[in-house]
Design a protein around this motif. Structure first.
Motif, short mmCIF file in Angstrom:
data_model
loop_
_atom_site.label_atom_id
_atom_site.label_comp_id
_atom_site.label_asym_id
_atom_site.label_seq_id
_atom_site.Cartn_x
_atom_site.Cartn_y
_atom_site.Cartn_z
N ILE A 4 -2.09 -3.78 -2.56
CA ILE A 4 -3.17 -3.53 -3.74
C ILE A 4 -2.71 -4.50 -4.69
CG2 ILE A 4 -4.00 -1.90 -5.20
CD1 ILE A 4 -4.50 -0.92 -2.15
N GLU A 46 1.07 -1.30 0.15
CA GLU A 46 -0.14 0.03 0.11
C GLU A 46 0.89 1.25 0.09
OE1 GLU A 46 -4.17 0.55 2.29
OE2 GLU A 46 -2.59 1.22 3.44
N GLY A 47 0.56 2.14 -0.87
CA GLY A 47 1.27 3.39 -1.04
C GLY A 47 2.74 3.42 -1.84
N ASN A 50 -0.82 -4.69 4.33
CA ASN A 50 -1.87 -4.27 3.56
C ASN A 50 -1.26 -3.75 2.30
OD1 ASN A 50 -3.70 -4.16 5.70
ND2 ASN A 50 -3.27 -2.07 6.14
N LYS A 53 -8.06 -4.93 -2.88
CA LYS A 53 -6.75 -4.55 -1.71
C LYS A 53 -6.87 -6.27 -1.21
CE LYS A 53 -8.50 0.09 -0.38
NZ LYS A 53 -8.83 0.70 0.61
N GLU A 109 -5.59 6.51 -1.34
CA GLU A 109 -4.19 5.98 -1.19
C GLU A 109 -3.19 7.02 -1.43
OE1 GLU A 109 -1.53 2.07 -2.70
OE2 GLU A 109 -2.94 2.77 -4.00
N LYS A 110 -2.31 7.07 -0.73
CA LYS A 110 -1.21 8.01 -0.86
C LYS A 110 0.28 7.49 -1.06
CE LYS A 110 -4.02 11.62 -0.14
NZ LYS A 110 -4.54 12.45 -1.02
N ARG A 111 1.06 8.16 -1.71
CA ARG A 111 2.31 7.37 -2.00
C ARG A 111 3.35 7.69 -0.75
NH1 ARG A 111 6.28 7.67 -7.23
NH2 ARG A 111 7.50 6.20 -6.54
#
Length: 301
Positions: free
Chosen positions: A248, A193-194, A246, A263, A294-296
């Protein structure tokens, strides 16, 4: 990635018209290490006096670069619009004019089988590209100016754009790494995630953990056989990564021309979020989609 000059027909006229100049003796040429230019493996590469030469048409960056040919002088003019550079090279000559100043080439511009070959490092560096040699795989990775800009997006840009670039990069294997076998029309990508600079790809018979290097290519760090035959020794190579937590996932279904995505929670439970039809113009060639909220986390400045 996975690119054309002023049109292939125009390019063919330019390169096909060059037939004179110095022809290098076959005895002085031998097979070169593998070369990738913007992710495309170059099957036709020469080595002359320890220097790598590629077909001029392979350095293909119409956004930044224009080519023209004077059949009377057998001279090719190359201009980089952004850097305001004008380069003139002549078949058989070991000298180039860069904005009117003479530059000595390591080896001459070479004609072989009617094709023009130029020293790789000179061409890429003068036009604003980059060259990196990967010792483990003995691969030379070349990026045109447009690709260099794309690498900036990969390293620090918007997450879905960076991921799309990441999965299109040439995959570099070390000598003893497992290689994919058989046919495959579905690829599954799992990103933490991210993050965009490391992922697991499942394609054909392998599950591979891939990291993006600082030079912008995809390096396999671990791989295992997805299909373990009972009683047979498990095929595995490299160091298995720690669990992503977590994540994607994106499933590229080539034959159906669709992408499914969703997810995966830290317990490994999957939740499908959606599916896109890539036959629709707005989704053409789209394997990665933006995930709401979602944030990088892994941008490299």
């Amino acid at each position: 990635m996975k690119r054309k000059l002023l049109g292939m027909m125009a390019a063919a006229l330019v390169w096909g018209s060059i037939s004179g100049g110095t022809n290098v003796q076959a005895s002085s040429l031998h097979t070169s290490p593998q070369v990738f230019i913007d992710g495309i493996w170059q099957s036709d590469v020469l080595t002359l006096e320890g220097r790598t030469l590629v077909q001029l048409v392979a350095f293909n960056d119409p956004t930044w670069t224009n080519y023209s040919y004077d059949k009377h002088t057998k001279t090719i003019s190359i201009t980089n619009k952004a850097k305001t550079i004008d380069i003139r090279i002549t078949a058989g000559q070991q000298e180039a004019l860069v904005n009117g100043t003479k530059k000595t080439l390591d080896v001459p511009v070479t004609i072989r089988n009617g094709r023009t070959y130029v020293p790789l490092r000179f061409l890429s560096e003068q036009l604003g590209g980059s060259v990196f040699y990967h010792k483990q795989s003995k691969s030379t990775v070349v990026q045109t100016p447009s690709r260099v800009m794309q690498m900036k997006t990969l390293m620090e840009g918007e997450l879905s754009d960076a991921r799309q670039i990441a999965i299109s990069l040439p995959v570099i294997y070390e000598k003893d790494a497992l290689k994919r076998e058989g046919e495959g029309f579905t690829s599954r990508y799992v990103f933490p995630e991210g993050e965009a600079l490391r992922f697991i790809e499942e394609h054909r018979d392998l599950r591979e953990y891939i990291e993006i290097s600082e030079h912008g290519f995809a390096e396999v760090k671990w791989a295992e056989d997805k299909y373990n035959t009972p009683g047979a020794k498990k095929r595995e190579w490299g160091k298995k990564p720690a669990a992503f937590g977590n994540s994607i996932y994106f499933i590229d279904q080539l034959m159906l021309d669709t992408t499914e995505y969703g997810k995966i929670d830290s317990a490994g439970v999957e939740s499908k979020l959606g599916r896109i039809d890539r036959t629709q113009p707005e989704n053409k060639s789209k394997v990665i989609v933006a995930i709401e909220g979602e944030k990088r986390k892994d941008a490299r400045k």
